[in-house]
Design an enzyme around this catalytic site. Structure first.
Site, PDB file in Angstrom:
ATOM      1  N   LYS A 263      -0.763   3.003  -7.829  1.00  0.00           N
ATOM      2  CA  LYS A 263      -2.044   3.453  -8.366  1.00  0.00           C
ATOM      3  C   LYS A 263      -1.837   4.664  -9.275  1.00  0.00           C
ATOM      4  CE  LYS A 263      -4.941   2.060  -4.428  1.00  0.00           C
ATOM      5  NZ  LYS A 263      -5.911   1.253  -5.178  1.00  0.00           N
ATOM      6  N   ARG A 337      -6.671  -7.684   1.412  1.00  0.00           N
ATOM      7  CA  ARG A 337      -6.897  -9.093   1.733  1.00  0.00           C
ATOM      8  C   ARG A 337      -5.706  -9.687   2.494  1.00  0.00           C
ATOM      9  NH1 ARG A 337      -7.649 -10.271  -4.532  1.00  0.00           N
ATOM     10  NH2 ARG A 337      -8.333  -8.113  -4.300  1.00  0.00           N
TER      11      ARG A 337
END
Length: 499
Positions: A263, A337
């Site tokens: 990130k 997920r």
């Protein structure tokens, strides 16, 4: 905070001993006689108290009133949203004086929804995080007396609202902790502590247990961190064993660097909030322990860090989930997920009435809905409608988004059964489509709380959402035989234990 519920008229409230008195007045008003009613009438006549919710007038030692500080606050049209705005403004106004005991009286009748919003707004306005800031000013308002025309009629609402506030604050406190004070192991200890309450049981599984279960997708995310993963299983038993439970699955990434798909550095500190789905599940169980609805609930929290080392998951790696489906990992920053899919497979063993996963899953949901509503996806219209209704009741709102099969096209892979990301377009939906593959055996809903779980900027901190929504859903669903508190005289205070 120590909340009390008490039958009080405006006339009685004028003689209540308190450091501050807040008067909530909806418009138009039909107040009775007495000093507070006269003050309201004069303020309105002089246009010093506009009808808009949250507008207020502060008074010091008015004649005929025992409390030294009085705040008259307009509650607008008296709807729950207006009450929430009014209470927030009123409590903020008196906080500067560091009052210990505050009385808040409703000038007009109030229903359960209005009481609920009043309590939650007051709790929000006075919450102070102290876990790693021990010298921070503690909550100044220690006791809040809610004066209503008929306390007995609001007993159940008061009990449930007190419980929900406790759950929201529990979720906030864990959501706000920095990652070194909220590791997967510490999250497991927090869950174990909840098992000290009646009706709650907890089991915390480690890496070997997860490997034995075949949770290869979950384990793959954790392999780049020195912190061992934890899979937390909570049970709340409030109904017959034969009653199918509602299963809540919370994403518990205690810190998310993005992994190899790193990130940007800016605001990466906020990735401590990536476990707010897990925090909301813990908060729900804290609330269930207090209000004891007649329902069975299971909480599942897959928790780990998403970090970088020589063993970290790489783009292009293929992992095998608990369901047996293989997954091509095209982006290691789509890790939520990957841990949720194994938890959704695990949920099947409970033969659930419904499964709801809660996750700070996608930036795309923030773009779509901002910080106002959580994203809702569901394969079951009845479940979706119930969650939407609960969101409206609690003012912890969500918005249903589609799950058309066409959105799954981008998840196709040449090297596995499914890829973990599609293109940028419709990112919140394609993430939900990925999860849907692992939730085909039961009624399922997914709440993407990436925009609502925390605030940035000067107000940076966890919101505790969607504990309010989930508690309303569970209470609505619970059988009428929910345990009720013992009856008491209407004029006597109803207390909840101080926190």
């Amino acid at each position: 905070m120590d909340f009390q519920l008490k039958t009080l008229s405006l006339t009685q409230a004028a003689t209540e001993k308190a450091d501050a008195l807040i008067v909530l007045a909806a418009s138009p008003g039909d107040e009775a006689t007495g000093p507070l009613a006269s003050l309201l009438a004069l303020a309105r006549e002089a246009d010093d108290l506009p009808a808009k919710a949250g507008k207020l007038l502060q008074l010091y030692r008015p004649e005929g009133v025992t409390a030294p500080r009085v705040v008259l606050v307009s509650a607008g049209d008296g709807t729950p949203a207006s009450v929430r705005t009014a209470v927030s403004a009123g409590v903020q106004a008196v906080k500067a004086a560091n009052p210990k005991r505050v009385v808040m009286v409703f000038a007009q009748p109030v229903d359960a929804a209005g009481l609920r919003q009043a309590m939650q707004a007051a709790a929000d306005a006075t919450y102070v995080y102290t876990t790693t800031k021990p010298k921070a000013d503690a909550r100044t308002v220690r006791q809040l007396v809610l004066g209503v025309p008929d306390a007995a009629s609001l007993e159940t609402a008061f009990r449930d609202s007190s419980a929900t506030v406790a759950g929201i604050e529990f979720a906030k406190e864990w959501g706000n902790r920095p990652a070194n004070h909220c590791t997967p192991s510490l999250l497991g200890e927090a869950a174990k502590a909840l098992a000290e309450f009646p009706r709650i049981k907890c089991e915390v599984l480690g890496p070997k247990d997860v490997a034995k279960l075949g949770m290869g997708s979950f384990a793959a995310v954790a392999q780049g961190s020195e912190e061992p993963l934890r899979f937390i299983v909570l049970h709340y038993h409030g109904a017959a064993k034969s009653d199918a439970p509602v299963v809540l699955v919370g994403k518990g990434i205690t810190f998310d660097t993005g992994g190899v798909s790193l990130k940007p550095a800016a605001e990466m500190d906020e990735m401590k909030f990536d476990m707010c789905g897990a925090a909301s599940v813990l908060g729900v169980f804290r609330a269930l322990a207090e209000c004891k609805p007649a329902i069975n609930v299971v909480g599942l929290i897959p928790s780990c860090e998403n970090m970088n080392d020589g063993a970290a998951l790489k783009p292009g790696d293929v992992v095998t989930s608990m369901s047996g489906q293989t997954i091509e990992v095209l982006n290691t920053d789509a890790e939520g997920r990957l841990i949720l899919c194994d938890a959704l497979s695990y949920a099947k063993r409970f033969e659930p009435a419904a499964v709801i996963d809660i996750a700070t899953l996608t930036g795309a949901c923030v773009v779509a809905l901002g910080g106002v509503r959580s994203g809702l996806f569901s394969t079951d219209d009845k479940l979706a409608a119930a969650l939407e209704a609960a969101g409206e009741q609690s003012l912890d709102r969500c918005w249903r988004l589609p799950l058309d099969d066409d959105y799954a096209e981008g998840l196709k892979s040449n090297f596995a059964d499914v890829a973990n990301i599609a293109g940028r377009a419709g990112g919140a939906i394609t993430a939900a489509k990925f999860l849907q593959r692992f939730a085909s055996d039961y009624a399922w809903a997914h709440l993407d709380i990436a925009g609502t779980a925390w605030k940035s900027g000067a107000a940076k901190g966890s919101t505790g959402r969607p504990v309010g929504l989930l508690m309303n859903y569970l209470i609505n669903r619970a059988a009428p035989a929910s345990e009720a508190p013992a009856a008491a005289a209407p004029a006597a205070p109803r207390k909840r234990k101080p926190r």
